[in-house]
Scaffold this active site. Sequence first.
Site, PDB file in Angstrom:
ATOM      1  N   HIS A 113       0.871  -1.190   0.000  1.00 12.04           N
ATOM      2  CA  HIS A 113       0.000   0.000   0.000  1.00 12.04           C
ATOM      3  C   HIS A 113       0.901   1.231   0.000  1.00 12.04           C
ATOM      4  O   HIS A 113       2.120   1.101   0.171  1.00 12.04           O
ATOM      5  CB  HIS A 113      -0.849   0.000   1.276  1.00 12.04           C
ATOM      6  CG  HIS A 113       0.022   0.044   2.504  1.00 12.04           C
ATOM      7  ND1 HIS A 113       0.433  -1.097   3.160  1.00 12.04           N
ATOM      8  CD2 HIS A 113       0.637   1.082   3.133  1.00 12.04           C
ATOM      9  CE1 HIS A 113       1.234  -0.753   4.155  1.00 12.04           C
ATOM     10  NE2 HIS A 113       1.386   0.562   4.158  1.00 12.04           N
ATOM     11  N   HIS A 153       5.560   6.318  -0.899  1.00 10.80           N
ATOM     12  CA  HIS A 153       6.339   5.141  -1.289  1.00 10.80           C
ATOM     13  C   HIS A 153       5.539   3.880  -1.010  1.00 10.80           C
ATOM     14  O   HIS A 153       4.574   3.908  -0.241  1.00 10.80           O
ATOM     15  CB  HIS A 153       7.644   5.087  -0.475  1.00 10.80           C
ATOM     16  CG  HIS A 153       7.386   4.906   0.990  1.00 10.80           C
ATOM     17  ND1 HIS A 153       7.125   5.968   1.838  1.00 10.80           N
ATOM     18  CD2 HIS A 153       7.277   3.798   1.748  1.00 10.80           C
ATOM     19  CE1 HIS A 153       6.898   5.506   3.048  1.00 10.80           C
ATOM     20  NE2 HIS A 153       6.976   4.195   3.030  1.00 10.80           N
TER      21      HIS A 153
HETATM   22  O1  3AM Z   1       3.958   2.273   4.372  1.00 12.45           O
HETATM   23  P1  3AM Z   1       5.050   1.812   5.262  1.00 12.45           P
HETATM   24  O2  3AM Z   1       5.198   0.325   5.266  1.00 12.45           O
HETATM   25  O3  3AM Z   1       6.334   2.526   4.998  1.00 12.45           O
HETATM   26  O4  3AM Z   1       6.347   1.813   8.727  1.00 12.45           O
HETATM   27  C1  3AM Z   1       4.965   1.656   8.988  1.00 12.45           C
HETATM   28  C2  3AM Z   1       4.162   1.415   7.733  1.00 12.45           C
HETATM   29  O5  3AM Z   1       4.626   2.271   6.705  1.00 12.45           O
HETATM   30  C3  3AM Z   1       4.394   2.952   9.477  1.00 12.45           C
HETATM   31  O6  3AM Z   1       3.006   2.829   9.238  1.00 12.45           O
HETATM   32  C4  3AM Z   1       2.793   1.933   8.151  1.00 12.45           C
HETATM   33  C5  3AM Z   1       1.855   0.833   8.565  1.00 12.45           C
HETATM   34  O7  3AM Z   1       2.384   0.119   9.640  1.00 12.45           O
HETATM   35  N1  3AM Z   1       4.664   3.176  10.897  1.00 12.45           N
HETATM   36  C6  3AM Z   1       4.736   2.244  11.863  1.00 12.45           C
HETATM   37  N2  3AM Z   1       4.997   2.820  13.036  1.00 12.45           N
HETATM   38  C7  3AM Z   1       5.131   4.147  12.810  1.00 12.45           C
HETATM   39  C8  3AM Z   1       5.404   5.274  13.625  1.00 12.45           C
HETATM   40  N3  3AM Z   1       5.616   5.164  14.941  1.00 12.45           N
HETATM   41  C9  3AM Z   1       4.905   4.372  11.436  1.00 12.45           C
HETATM   42  N4  3AM Z   1       4.960   5.597  10.883  1.00 12.45           N
HETATM   43  C10 3AM Z   1       5.235   6.606  11.703  1.00 12.45           C
HETATM   44  N5  3AM Z   1       5.433   6.479  13.031  1.00 12.45           N
END
Ligand code: 3AM
Length: 178
Positions: free
Chosen positions: A36, A120
């Site tokens: 996603h 991304h």
């Molecule tokens: O889309 P991506 O996979 O980059 O890295 C986590 C993921 O992003 C991000 O939220 C998405 C769904 O899990 N994520 C996880 N913890 C986070 C945090 N504490 C976070 N983004 C910001 N702060």
Amino acid sequence: MRLFVAAPLPLDVRERLAGLCAGLPRARWVEPHNMHITLRFIGEVDGDAAEDADAALAQVRHQAFDLGLAGIGHFGSGRRVRSVWAGVEGAEELVHLRQKVESALVRAGHDPEHRKFHPHVTLARLKSTPAARLGDYAAAHNGFAVAPFRLERFTLFQSRRGNERVHYEALAEYPLAG
Ligand code: 3AM
């Protein structure tokens, strides 16, 4: 529950992305059904706050639009590269949508997100992957591109962790105007 807002990806796009998910040591590849574009990480909230977030997101009004994917990038540097991702091409409308999502969530009582938005699709999370291998991987896939596809909705996901796997469950979908 742990929530985030994202743009879902069509199956054929996720299948193309799955073709990138090999050839990096110590990578934890994202399963295609979990791929996603995150618009806003919400984090851990209780049921009431989740309902408020849902109600706020349902108020967001935006036109459907096209976006494509292009290129490979990473977060972190040197021995601390945390993730590799596919980039988003033509993200202007996505940035507008993300601003509306952000405003809606702030109105619903969430703290503003101050970090810059880097649209991304995460492909893998890494731990101690040698930089040379990452360079080879990026060089091999740098021409990666997906032709523009129409984004017709965005989604509120719940992130659940179960026996070492993470699973993203769509809790609500919000249509973009056609
Ligand atoms: O889309 P991506 O996979 O980059 O890295 C986590 C993921 O992003 C991000 O939220 C998405 C769904 O899990 N994520 C996880 N913890 C986070 C945090 N504490 C976070 N983004 C910001 N702060």
